[in-house]
Each structure stands twice: as C-alpha cells, then as structure tokens.
Design an enzyme around this catalytic site. Structure first.
Site, PDB file in Angstrom:
ATOM      1  N   SER A 121     -57.358  14.986  44.146  1.00  0.00           N
ATOM      2  CA  SER A 121     -55.934  14.765  43.955  1.00  0.00           C
ATOM      3  C   SER A 121     -55.344  15.901  43.116  1.00  0.00           C
ATOM      4  O   SER A 121     -55.444  17.052  43.489  1.00  0.00           O
ATOM      5  CB  SER A 121     -55.717  13.388  43.321  1.00  0.00           C
ATOM      6  OG  SER A 121     -54.405  12.964  43.473  1.00  0.00           O
ATOM      7  N   ASP A 164     -62.836   1.740  67.632  1.00  0.00           N
ATOM      8  CA  ASP A 164     -63.830   1.494  66.589  1.00  0.00           C
ATOM      9  C   ASP A 164     -63.165   1.112  65.276  1.00  0.00           C
ATOM     10  O   ASP A 164     -63.797   1.138  64.224  1.00  0.00           O
ATOM     11  CB  ASP A 164     -64.703   2.741  66.389  1.00  0.00           C
ATOM     12  CG  ASP A 164     -63.878   3.977  66.050  1.00  0.00           C
ATOM     13  OD1 ASP A 164     -62.629   3.884  66.056  1.00  0.00           O
ATOM     14  OD2 ASP A 164     -64.456   5.037  65.757  1.00  0.00           O
ATOM     15  N   ASP A 222     -55.789   3.188  67.369  1.00  0.00           N
ATOM     16  CA  ASP A 222     -57.242   3.363  67.340  1.00  0.00           C
ATOM     17  C   ASP A 222     -57.765   3.974  68.652  1.00  0.00           C
ATOM     18  O   ASP A 222     -58.551   4.933  68.630  1.00  0.00           O
ATOM     19  CB  ASP A 222     -57.867   1.993  67.015  1.00  0.00           C
ATOM     20  CG  ASP A 222     -59.367   1.955  67.140  1.00  0.00           C
ATOM     21  OD1 ASP A 222     -59.982   3.030  67.285  1.00  0.00           O
ATOM     22  OD2 ASP A 222     -59.945   0.854  67.074  1.00  0.00           O
ATOM     23  N   ASP A 240     -55.267   8.439  53.773  1.00  0.00           N
ATOM     24  CA  ASP A 240     -54.884   8.648  52.376  1.00  0.00           C
ATOM     25  C   ASP A 240     -53.500   8.044  52.154  1.00  0.00           C
ATOM     26  O   ASP A 240     -52.531   8.433  52.801  1.00  0.00           O
ATOM     27  CB  ASP A 240     -54.879  10.148  52.055  1.00  0.00           C
ATOM     28  CG  ASP A 240     -54.775  10.421  50.561  1.00  0.00           C
ATOM     29  OD1 ASP A 240     -53.905   9.802  49.902  1.00  0.00           O
ATOM     30  OD2 ASP A 240     -55.539  11.255  50.049  1.00  0.00           O
ATOM     31  N   HIS A 267     -57.342   7.510  49.448  1.00  0.00           N
ATOM     32  CA  HIS A 267     -57.188   8.613  48.508  1.00  0.00           C
ATOM     33  C   HIS A 267     -58.400   8.718  47.578  1.00  0.00           C
ATOM     34  O   HIS A 267     -58.656   7.800  46.796  1.00  0.00           O
ATOM     35  CB  HIS A 267     -55.920   8.389  47.684  1.00  0.00           C
ATOM     36  CG  HIS A 267     -55.545   9.567  46.839  1.00  0.00           C
ATOM     37  ND1 HIS A 267     -55.387  10.829  47.352  1.00  0.00           N
ATOM     38  CD2 HIS A 267     -55.308   9.676  45.511  1.00  0.00           C
ATOM     39  CE1 HIS A 267     -55.054  11.660  46.383  1.00  0.00           C
ATOM     40  NE2 HIS A 267     -55.012  10.985  45.255  1.00  0.00           N
ATOM     41  N   VAL A 318     -61.909   6.036  71.565  1.00  0.00           N
ATOM     42  CA  VAL A 318     -62.826   4.921  71.331  1.00  0.00           C
ATOM     43  C   VAL A 318     -62.184   3.906  70.380  1.00  0.00           C
ATOM     44  O   VAL A 318     -61.502   4.286  69.431  1.00  0.00           O
ATOM     45  CB  VAL A 318     -64.180   5.413  70.755  1.00  0.00           C
ATOM     46  CG1 VAL A 318     -64.001   6.114  69.425  1.00  0.00           C
ATOM     47  CG2 VAL A 318     -65.179   4.261  70.630  1.00  0.00           C
ATOM     48  N   ASP A 356     -57.994   8.150  70.143  1.00  0.00           N
ATOM     49  CA  ASP A 356     -59.039   9.169  69.982  1.00  0.00           C
ATOM     50  C   ASP A 356     -60.185   8.962  70.972  1.00  0.00           C
ATOM     51  O   ASP A 356     -61.213   9.635  70.877  1.00  0.00           O
ATOM     52  CB  ASP A 356     -59.561   9.168  68.541  1.00  0.00           C
ATOM     53  CG  ASP A 356     -60.045   7.787  68.111  1.00  0.00           C
ATOM     54  OD1 ASP A 356     -60.482   7.009  68.984  1.00  0.00           O
ATOM     55  OD2 ASP A 356     -59.984   7.479  66.912  1.00  0.00           O
TER      56      ASP A 356
END
Ligand SMILES: *[C@@H]1O[C@H](CO)[C@@H](O)[C@H](O)[C@H]1NC(C)=O
Ligand SMILES: *[C@@H]1O[C@H](CO)[C@@H](O)[C@H](O)[C@H]1NC(C)=O
Ligand SMILES: *[C@@H]1O[C@H](CO)[C@@H](O)[C@H](O)[C@H]1NC(C)=O
Ligand SMILES: *[C@@H]1O[C@H](CO)[C@@H](O)[C@H](O)[C@H]1NC(C)=O
Length: 571
Positions: A184, A258, A251, A439, A478, A256, A254
């Site tokens: 950070s 998962d 989800d 994040d 984060h 797949v 990409d």
C-alpha cells in the site's frame, strides 16, 4: 548460515550513533530484548511470533534546516547464527511511513535485521500519522514540506543508511543483501525507493502500491460523495448483493466459472459490461453489517446495530453502483478523473454505510456513510489544506475541485509518472509487485496502466521483466485477504531472484476456504494471463499462463502497443 559464527561486532548496549549526510543524529538507544512475542497480523497474513531475542536500536535524527524529529527503529537478531545476513527495511500504510512491530516482528523472527521509521510524522510521538494533521504546520497552517518530503521518499534513504551502519557495527559486517518490503503506502515507498535511491536495495517487494497517490487516494473518496448525494443512502447489504451479482456475472468472462474474475481483461470487460439495472426490482433480506473490520478506519468508533428487513433494489441503487464502477468524472461526465473500483471487490471499504443510533433517541437509528479516513484526511490536509472543511456537505462539484487540487498541488511530490526507474533498471536491482484484482482500496486499473506505460518506455514486457515483475492475484483484496488464493511467499521469490538469479516465472498462491477446500493458483506475470485448461478448478495445475491472444502477435511489438493504447483510451 554457518552455526558456529560468532558475533564479531560491538555489543548491543555500546552501539554508537551513525552519521547521516543532510541530518544530525540526535540520539541512539540500544537495548537487548528477550523472549519477545507479537500476535498474528491478519492484514499482512503474518503469523504470531514468540520467544524472539533481538537488539532493539532506536535512533532519532533531524534534517538540516528542518524542525523534524525522525525515529528509526532497527531490530537485530541477537545471536549471529539467527541472523540470515540480510537487511530488510519495512514500509508504511495509510498516511504512516512505517508500521513498526506489525511488520518487523515477523521479519526478525525470519532472521532479518529489520527496520521501520516514523518519518517524523508522529511529531515525536504526539500525533497519529493516519490523522494527516502532520501535513500542515501548526504555526501557520501551511504545508509542512519537510514532513511531506520525508514520507514521499527522504525517510526511506535515512532509514537505509543508518540501519546498514548499525548492522555493520553490531555484527562486524554489513548485510549481504538489502531488501525493501511494503504494501500500500509501503508499496508506493518501494517504487519511490527504486527511483530515488536505486542502489539502497537489491530487491524491492512492493505489494499493492499506492502509486499515483494524488489521483488514486482522491478517487477513494468518490464513493462517499456518490452515496451522500444520492436520493437515499442504501443499506450496505444492497452493495453486498451487487458485489455478489458482479462476481457471478463476470466470473465466466475469463473462460472458467471458478468464483474468481481472473484476468485483467475480464476485469475490464466486467467494468464495461456489467449492467446494474439487471438487479432493479429484486428483493433481498438485509442484515446490516455493523462490524468495524477496516484496519485503517479502526479508530472510527461508530455506534451501530444490526437490523433485519426486506429491501428492494431500486434504480437509484443501480445508479450508485454504475458510478462506483465507472470512477469519478468531471461534471459534464466527459472526462474521467481516475479509474473506477475493481468489479467484484468489497464495496464496504470505500462505500461503507453504517447504522448509527441517534444520540438523542436510543430508539431511533439512521444510516451514515463511513468514509475511508485516509482518503478523507488526504483531501482535507493535503489537497484542500483546510482541516475545518465539512466533508459531509461535499457536492459533486466540490469533489471535482478537491480532486483537481490534489493533482495540481501534490503531483510533484507524490505522482509516479515523474519517477524515473531507468537507473534502477540498470542497477541490477529487482522489483517485485503483486496486486489483488479484488483490491477494495486501490483500483488495480491504475497498476495495469502504469506497468503498460513502463513497457512502452522500456521496450516491451520482456525487457521490463528483466528487473520488474508484476503478478495479479484474482479475488485477492488489499495486501491480503479476499476470496482468492493469496501469494504464499512473495519475499522468498524475490530473494531467489536477487541472490540466485532465479527470476519468478509464476508466483504460487493458495488459500483454504471456510469449507476447508484448498484452492491454489500459479499467478502469471503480467501481461500473461491465467487460462483454464482442464481438471479441478481449485487446483493450480489446471491452469496455464498464456500471452495475450492478439492478432498483432504476428504484426510485431510496436503495433501491439498502439492497439493496446487505443483500446485503453476507449475504455
Ligand atoms: C517467555 O514468554 C512466555 C509468554 O510471554 C512465558 O510464558 C515464558 O515463561 C517466557 N520465558 C522466559 C524464559 O522468560
Ligand atoms: C525499543 O526501544 C525503544 C526506545 O527505547 C522503545 O520505545 C521500544 O518500546 C523498544 N521496543 C521493544 C520491543 O522493547
Ligand atoms: C521527544 O519527547 C520526549 C518525551 O517523550 C522528550 O524527552 C524528548 O526530548 C523529545 N525529543 C525531541 C527531539 O524533541
Ligand atoms: C425507547 O424504547 C423503550 C422501550 O419501548 C422505552 O422504554 C424508552 O423510553 C425509549 N427511549 C426513548 C428515548 O424514547
């Protein structure tokens, strides 16, 4: 290390103050500490430590011509055989230059000689650095340029110089290797260290760096402004429902399902394509979250209680989510001030709504926005330079103004585009960053654009990978946490790279779900991305890292970059 090694240096109690160009060392204390213990630190995935013996060195110094008092703490494993021969400087978080024992304890337990500094921001222990109060001088309210410079980069070098000196005194030999470790704000300090002091550290672990601070941290205040200026402040559960729906919808982008949005591309597509209106009209059972689990807002005590009710999602709610994902824009909506929140990241860090009890009527509650205090204090003390500013009354126009003040006034000291990493790239130093794609405090899109900019400057990803590698961690929050597998030993990966020239091709990550299922991934170095092949979606071996599939692979590097730049400008 050879276990017969003896300590040939000066006994702990007899260490003397080092000299530091540009500063006067005011004092040094060095005392043996035995059987030290420190609890586990969840926000950094750090286990508890016990039974530590170290030499506790504390130095104070003052910069020439400045009115500051900077503390540097150095902890030296007491027995020579317990020291791994390495020095590790640890970074800060929020508006603090260092986290003290929070990070140092675990690192000393691992054999490092470790240090931390307050950068003078505590004003000799009288000010909480997270308050931001130190950014303005008490006498006239003007910016405290010395303390701001200390946090920006000066305190990094002070710490490295005096720490290496006391290490040499104590062990009779300097460190074999020196490292930076921070997340950070501490990650941003790592990038500043690389640019400003390219020879101080052989390796820099800079996790989730708060780069582009003037735009980035100001944008962390956009969610409260959106919420407060909306028709009605929704209960947090509405945003939690949107978060769930976003992950569910995005989800598969990409390749797949998962439970993770795994690639930078799918995250970007999700930002653009997720339609918040799809949830309008849905009714959900609402348990309002009253738990203070924000490490940086831990000092904000909000009286709060749970309520149970059914709520229906409205177009106002959808509009709020659309804005949070789009990021702050100018009033005409035409130009974006900074990137939006990562889709799928927890909303409740930056867009946090709590239930408070009316102080005059214990039976009456209302919802309030609980902003991320670091962002609030940044705008008040750094950007607007007005501690009395009533942030609760901030309109969208006021916000755009404050954002502009931040960028105009603070970019010279805190911007990153100005940081020149070319000397570091030639120095043989190594920079390793990992960044959670979920994040909740720092949007990962800034990190992607920053790295792409460097790739253009330095001749493409392979050339940059010689000295700087970046790994995105799907579903990870984060610095740690989130639903995704967390990097297991990123510092170890950096050490292997620096000391054995074993550059990390992937970064191994793992976690155990609440149900006890182990999920693992081998995180890819950007711009490669995780691609599902076949097998168990919880297992790293079911995925490979592949280059971006782009038509321009045939066409050569230059076109590739141009295409990409154009695509990003369209986004
Ligand atoms: C070390 O500390 C632990 C816990 O704080 C305590 O139980 C133990 O007795 C201590 N050992 C010594 C040798 O002082
Ligand atoms: C180390 O020494 C400093 C300065 O005397 C002191 O404030 C601090 O509490 C000490 N830390 C430990 C762990 O004993
Ligand atoms: C810092 O504060 C301590 C008391 O807590 C005081 O003894 C010391 O003189 C102060 N140091 C400086 C440099 O002001
Ligand atoms: C709150 O409600 C309780 C129970 O109905 C009642 O006894 C109490 O007087 C109320 N408090 C106020 C301030 O109205």
């Amino acid at each position: 290390m050879d276990s017969t090694q003896v300590n040939l240096g000066t006994p702990c109690g007899q260490l003397v103050a080092p000299s530091l160009p540009g500063a006067e060392v005011l004092g040094i204390s060095s005392v043996e500490v035995h059987n030290y213990s420190f609890p586990a630190v969840a926000i950094f995935n750090a286990p508890a430590v016990t039974n530590l013996d170290f030499c506790n060195v504390s130095l104070s110094l003052r910069h020439t011509g400045a009115d500051d008092t900077v503390y540097v703490d150095v902890w030296l494993p007491l027995q020579r055989e317990d020291w791994n021969g390495r020095y590790q400087a640890t970074g800060g978080g929020g508006l603090a230059a260092g986290m003290g024992p929070l990070i140092m304890s675990g690192q000393v337990a691992d054999g490092y000689a470790a240090s931390a500094t307050d950068g003078g921001l505590t004003k000799n222990g009288t000010v909480d650095p997270q308050s931001g109060r130190w950014a303005l001088r008490e006498e006239d309210g003007r910016p405290d340029d010395d303390l701001q410079l200390n946090l920006a980069w000066r305190s990094i070098h002070d710490m490295a110089v005096v720490s290496k000196d006391v290490i040499r005194q104590f062990y009779g030999a300097g460190p074999d290797y020196s490292y930076w470790n921070g997340c950070s704000q501490g990650g941003r300090q790592g990038y500043a260290a690389a640019a400003k002091y390219p020879r101080d550290f052989d390796g820099i672990l800079a996790v989730a760096p708060a780069i582009d601070l003037p735009s980035m941290v100001s944008s962390d205040y956009y969610p409260p402004v959106v919420l407060r200026n909306s028709a009605e402040i929704p209960p947090e559960c509405i945003l939690t429902e949107f978060q769930r729906a976003i992950v569910e919808a995005c989800d598969p982008l990409d390749g797949v399902s998962d439970g993770l949005i795994s690639t930078p591309e799918s995250l970007e597509r999700c930002s653009l394509e997720f339609d918040p209106d799809a949830l309008v009209g849905k009714t959900i059972a609402c348990d309002e979250d009253c738990v203070d689990r924000d490490p940086f807002a831990g000092w904000v005590k909000v009286p709060c209680r749970k309520t149970g009710e059914e709520v229906t999602i409205t177009s106002n709610h959808a509009d709020i989510v659309r804005k949070l994902l789009a990021g702050p824009h100018t009033a005409d909506g035409k130009s974006r001030l900074w990137y939006g929140m990562a889709p799928g990241a927890d909303f409740d860090a930056l867009a946090r709504v709590v239930v408070v009890t009316d102080p005059d009527d214990e039976n009456h509650t209302r919802r309030e926005v609980a902003p991320f205090v670091v962002a609030e204090n940044w705008l008040k003390y750094f950007a607007l330079r007005d501690p009395t500013y009533d942030m609760t009354e901030m309109t969208h126009d006021d916000y755009v103004h404050a954002h502009k003040m931040s960028v105009d006034r603070l970019t010279p000291l805190w911007g990153n585009r100005q940081l020149d990493l070319s000397e570091f790239s030639r120095s043989g130093g190594k920079l390793l960053t990992w960044f959670g794609l979920a994040d909740e405090y720092i949007t990962p899109f800034g990190m992607m654009r920053f790295r792409e900019g460097l790739q253009e400057t330095f001749g493409g990803p392979d050339a940059v990978d010689e000295w700087y590698r970046l790994f995105f961690a799907p579903g990870v929050g984060h610095c740690a946490g989130g639903v995704g597998p967390n990097p297991v030993d990123p510092l170890g990966a950096l050490v292997s790279w620096v000391e054995r020239n074993k550059a990390p091709d992937v970064l191994s990550a793992a976690k155990r779900t609440d149900e006890g299922v182990r999920v693992s991934r081998n995180l890819c170095r950007f711009p490669k991305k995780l691609v599902y092949k076949k097998g168990d979606v919880n297992d790293a071996s079911s995925f490979t890292c592949e280059e971006e599939k782009e038509e321009s692979l045939a066409g050569g590097g230059g076109d590739d970059n141009d295409d990409k730049r154009q695509r990003h400008e369209e986004l």
